[in-house]
Design a protein around this motif. Structure first.
Motif, mmCIF file in Angstrom:
data_model
loop_
_atom_site.group_PDB
_atom_site.id
_atom_site.type_symbol
_atom_site.label_atom_id
_atom_site.label_comp_id
_atom_site.label_asym_id
_atom_site.label_seq_id
_atom_site.Cartn_x
_atom_site.Cartn_y
_atom_site.Cartn_z
ATOM 1 N N THR A 18 5.384 35.542 -29.012
ATOM 2 C CA THR A 18 6.580 36.786 -27.788
ATOM 3 C C THR A 18 7.502 35.812 -26.946
ATOM 4 O OG1 THR A 18 5.994 38.784 -28.697
ATOM 5 C CG2 THR A 18 8.183 38.646 -26.771
ATOM 6 N N SER A 19 8.011 35.054 -26.646
ATOM 7 C CA SER A 19 8.713 33.840 -25.791
ATOM 8 C C SER A 19 9.945 33.792 -25.183
ATOM 9 C CB SER A 19 7.873 32.590 -26.699
ATOM 10 O OG SER A 19 8.097 31.445 -25.848
ATOM 11 N N ALA A 20 10.331 33.475 -24.754
ATOM 12 C CA ALA A 20 11.058 33.238 -23.988
ATOM 13 C C ALA A 20 11.491 32.385 -22.878
ATOM 14 C CB ALA A 20 11.535 34.787 -23.068
ATOM 15 N N ALA A 21 12.179 31.025 -22.507
ATOM 16 C CA ALA A 21 12.200 30.000 -22.013
ATOM 17 C C ALA A 21 14.386 29.839 -21.221
ATOM 18 C CB ALA A 21 12.176 28.956 -22.032
ATOM 19 N N ILE A 22 13.944 30.022 -20.043
ATOM 20 C CA ILE A 22 15.035 29.619 -19.629
ATOM 21 C C ILE A 22 15.387 27.860 -19.460
ATOM 22 C CG2 ILE A 22 16.010 29.463 -17.288
ATOM 23 C CD1 ILE A 22 16.001 32.122 -18.475
ATOM 24 N N LEU A 23 16.529 27.121 -20.029
ATOM 25 C CA LEU A 23 16.423 25.867 -19.791
ATOM 26 C C LEU A 23 17.997 26.199 -18.796
ATOM 27 C CD1 LEU A 23 15.367 24.283 -21.571
ATOM 28 C CD2 LEU A 23 17.853 24.307 -23.028
ATOM 29 N N LEU A 27 17.116 20.836 -19.359
ATOM 30 C CA LEU A 27 15.524 20.707 -18.646
ATOM 31 C C LEU A 27 15.276 21.598 -18.151
ATOM 32 C CD1 LEU A 27 15.806 18.858 -14.555
ATOM 33 C CD2 LEU A 27 13.706 18.699 -16.824
ATOM 34 N N ILE A 28 13.451 22.303 -18.938
ATOM 35 C CA ILE A 28 12.818 23.669 -19.221
ATOM 36 C C ILE A 28 12.183 23.624 -17.537
ATOM 37 C CG2 ILE A 28 10.734 24.889 -19.590
ATOM 38 C CD1 ILE A 28 12.846 23.834 -22.041
ATOM 39 N N LEU A 29 12.821 24.982 -17.240
ATOM 40 C CA LEU A 29 12.346 25.312 -15.589
ATOM 41 C C LEU A 29 11.070 26.636 -16.067
ATOM 42 C CD1 LEU A 29 15.734 27.128 -14.550
ATOM 43 C CD2 LEU A 29 14.714 24.157 -14.901
ATOM 44 N N SER A 30 11.953 27.298 -16.890
ATOM 45 C CA SER A 30 10.292 27.994 -17.861
ATOM 46 C C SER A 30 10.243 28.668 -18.930
ATOM 47 C CB SER A 30 10.388 29.529 -17.311
ATOM 48 O OG SER A 30 11.824 30.330 -17.205
ATOM 49 N N ASN A 31 8.619 28.339 -19.356
ATOM 50 C CA ASN A 31 8.897 28.827 -20.751
ATOM 51 C C ASN A 31 7.340 29.424 -21.245
ATOM 52 O OD1 ASN A 31 8.641 28.467 -23.622
ATOM 53 N ND2 ASN A 31 6.840 26.546 -23.702
ATOM 54 N N PRO A 60 8.625 42.285 -20.901
ATOM 55 C CA PRO A 60 7.814 41.263 -19.853
ATOM 56 C C PRO A 60 7.718 39.947 -19.311
ATOM 57 C CG PRO A 60 6.863 42.871 -20.634
ATOM 58 C CD PRO A 60 7.789 43.334 -21.133
ATOM 59 N N VAL A 61 8.028 39.803 -20.494
ATOM 60 C CA VAL A 61 8.457 38.459 -21.083
ATOM 61 C C VAL A 61 9.729 37.278 -20.265
ATOM 62 C CG1 VAL A 61 8.285 36.662 -23.062
ATOM 63 C CG2 VAL A 61 6.161 37.933 -22.856
ATOM 64 N N VAL A 62 10.596 38.061 -20.860
ATOM 65 C CA VAL A 62 11.991 37.578 -20.518
ATOM 66 C C VAL A 62 12.352 37.868 -18.868
ATOM 67 C CG1 VAL A 62 14.453 38.219 -20.462
ATOM 68 C CG2 VAL A 62 13.161 38.050 -22.798
ATOM 69 N N HIS A 63 11.454 39.255 -18.601
ATOM 70 C CA HIS A 63 11.532 39.086 -17.045
ATOM 71 C C HIS A 63 10.800 37.979 -15.878
ATOM 72 C CE1 HIS A 63 12.115 41.468 -13.463
ATOM 73 N NE2 HIS A 63 10.851 41.068 -12.898
ATOM 74 N N ARG A 64 10.146 37.931 -16.767
ATOM 75 C CA ARG A 64 8.638 36.770 -16.319
ATOM 76 C C ARG A 64 9.931 35.704 -16.074
ATOM 77 N NH1 ARG A 64 5.880 34.747 -12.513
ATOM 78 N NH2 ARG A 64 4.772 33.656 -13.189
ATOM 79 N N ALA A 65 10.333 34.811 -17.498
ATOM 80 C CA ALA A 65 10.834 34.051 -17.595
ATOM 81 C C ALA A 65 12.129 33.355 -16.751
ATOM 82 C CB ALA A 65 10.930 33.018 -19.158
ATOM 83 N N ILE A 66 12.331 34.491 -16.290
ATOM 84 C CA ILE A 66 13.851 33.994 -15.422
ATOM 85 C C ILE A 66 12.939 34.575 -14.261
ATOM 86 C CG2 ILE A 66 16.033 35.875 -14.880
ATOM 87 C CD1 ILE A 66 16.019 37.184 -16.965
ATOM 88 N N GLU A 67 12.109 34.968 -13.316
ATOM 89 C CA GLU A 67 11.093 35.123 -12.268
ATOM 90 C C GLU A 67 10.303 33.860 -11.899
ATOM 91 O OE1 GLU A 67 9.078 39.100 -10.701
ATOM 92 O OE2 GLU A 67 7.198 37.026 -11.870
ATOM 93 N N LYS A 68 10.317 32.714 -13.132
ATOM 94 C CA LYS A 68 9.679 31.473 -12.959
ATOM 95 C C LYS A 68 10.759 30.497 -12.664
ATOM 96 C CE LYS A 68 5.375 29.854 -15.307
ATOM 97 N NZ LYS A 68 4.785 29.812 -16.292
ATOM 98 N N ALA A 69 11.812 30.646 -13.398
ATOM 99 C CA ALA A 69 12.650 30.188 -13.197
ATOM 100 C C ALA A 69 13.244 29.672 -12.053
ATOM 101 C CB ALA A 69 14.227 30.010 -14.255
ATOM 102 N N GLY A 70 13.278 30.903 -11.443
ATOM 103 C CA GLY A 70 13.573 30.907 -9.798
ATOM 104 C C GLY A 70 14.720 31.114 -10.126
ATOM 105 N N ILE A 71 15.733 32.273 -10.858
ATOM 106 C CA ILE A 71 17.228 31.542 -11.339
ATOM 107 C C ILE A 71 17.441 33.430 -11.471
ATOM 108 C CG2 ILE A 71 18.151 29.546 -12.097
ATOM 109 C CD1 ILE A 71 18.493 31.291 -14.920
ATOM 110 N N SER A 72 18.663 33.902 -10.778
ATOM 111 C CA SER A 72 19.356 35.380 -11.073
ATOM 112 C C SER A 72 19.303 35.457 -12.693
ATOM 113 C CB SER A 72 19.757 36.360 -10.313
ATOM 114 O OG SER A 72 21.029 36.635 -10.341
#
Ligand code: KG4
Ligand code: ZN
Length: 340
Positions: A18-23, A27-31, A60-72
């Motif tokens: 299960t994976s979520a990433a923010i771009l 540029l990758i902000l979180s993966n 939890p994975v999507v939540h963590r990806a958004i948190e790690k990317a530092g965006i809302s």
């Protein structure tokens, strides 16, 4: 006027990760990737267990990806998700989640073909990675797929050849099972192979026309070979593990390289990109580097975290489709056998 940043949430749930990433643009902000350990004890992915684990992991994975990317989440421009190919139950979890979130946030939904994403992962902006120029050849090698694809543009791809039975990663995993190695066995066979003699044992390469592959005959040949040797010497595996692994790896890399050479000959294209879990293999990496010197190829190997299944590759395709305003309807459905 300053260009507006585009933020894409990518969601991947086609198999057992299960994976979520923010771009932000390319540029990758979180993966974030949650591996499902549960399958190891069964020696392969159990589809029903995979979809249940996705259900537990996705929030939890999507939540963590958004948190790690530092965006809302309100900053997201669109949500990209894997529509297929893959396991139906697993795909459904990502698809329904992506739809609900995009609907709730009132932002576009973008469906992604997992196989295209393995190829387009090369367009993620990374400091030490060159993006392949069009046209190039892509070879996707993993536990679920083995394909050679001609890539003329981001969304102009043609499958030139693919496996007619097992995927190359399956050949690794099933051989490993015969040798009593854990699942997935690819990395372990690779490790032992580096210490062994690749010419200790000979396995016949399958004869398959054109650019298609076959690995099931090799799997059976390895099984019969090991059974025969163990009958004569019960300690055969323990005493010769490195040599057996090196010989298996030598045969598999030989099969992949033969097909790549044929693809280059047929198309005249010498830019070669690889993707999928098996592209982490030291043998294929070495063989490609050698081919650069020997045949004048330019090869492209993704960063390790973008080789196995991940959402960063889904998000980059989401970004490329966003630029073209290629959005999905909300009645889009997960499709287990989606073609490129
Ligand atoms: O891309 P991936 O994570 O998932 C699928 O879509 O299947 O690939 C997993 C596959 C497994 O079969 C695993 O044994 C193989 O990739 N693999 C390797 C190596 N690392 C992973 N095979 C050979 N050598 C490796 N170093
Ligand atoms: Zn994959």
């Amino acid at each position: 006027m300053e260009k507006e940043n585009i933020y894409i949430l990518g969601i991947e749930s086609s198999c057992d990760d299960t994976s979520a990433a923010i771009l932000c643009n390319d540029l990758i902000l979180s993966n974030v990737v949650a591996n499902q350990k549960i399958h190891a004890e069964y020696g392969g992915v159990v589809p029903e267990l995979a979809s249940r684990a996705h259900q537990q992991n996705i929030v939890p994975v999507v939540h963590r990806a958004i948190e790690k990317a530092g965006i809302s989440k309100n900053q997201l421009s669109a949500i990209a998700f894997t529509r297929g190919p893959g396991l139906m139950g697993s795909l459904l979890v990502g698809t329904s989640f992506a739809k609900s979130l995009a609907f709730g946030l009132e932002i576009p939904l973008i469906d992604i073909n997992h196989m295209q994403a393995h190829i387009l992962a090369h367009f993620i902006d990374e400091p030490d990675h060159n993006k392949p120029p069009f046209p190039f050849l892509a070879m996707t090698i993993s536990g679920g797929h083995t394909q050679i694809v001609r890539v003329d543009d981001y969304f102009k791809m043609e499958v030139l050849g693919e496996t007619i039975d097992d995927a190359v990663g399956e050949a690794y995993d099933k051989s490993g099972k015969v040798l009593g190695l854990g699942y997935p066995a690819g990395p372990e066979i690779d490790k032992c192979a580096r210490l062994g003699n690749p010419k200790a044992y000979t396995f016949t390469k399958p004869k398959v026309d054109g650019l298609n592959f076959s690995f099931s005959g090799l799997k059976t040949a390895i099984l019969y070979f090991v059974q025969r040797e163990v009958k004569a010497n019960p300690n055969f595996i323990q005493e010769n593990l490195n040599d057996i692994c090196a010989s298996i790896q030598y045969t598999i890399i030989g099969i992949l390289m033969d097909k790549l050479k044929l693809a280059v000959k047929q198309t005249g294209i010498k830019h070669i990109a690889i993707g999928g879990g098996v592209s982490a293999n030291s043998g294929i990496r070495k063989a490609l580097k050698l081919a650069e010197q020997k045949h004048g190829w330019t090869t492209y190997i993704p960063k390790f975290e973008y080789t196995t299944d991940n959402a960063a590759m889904i998000a980059i395709v989401g970004y490329l489709k966003y630029l073209e305003k290629d959005f999905s309807d909300f009645d889009v459905t997960a499709t287990a056998r989606l073609k490129i």
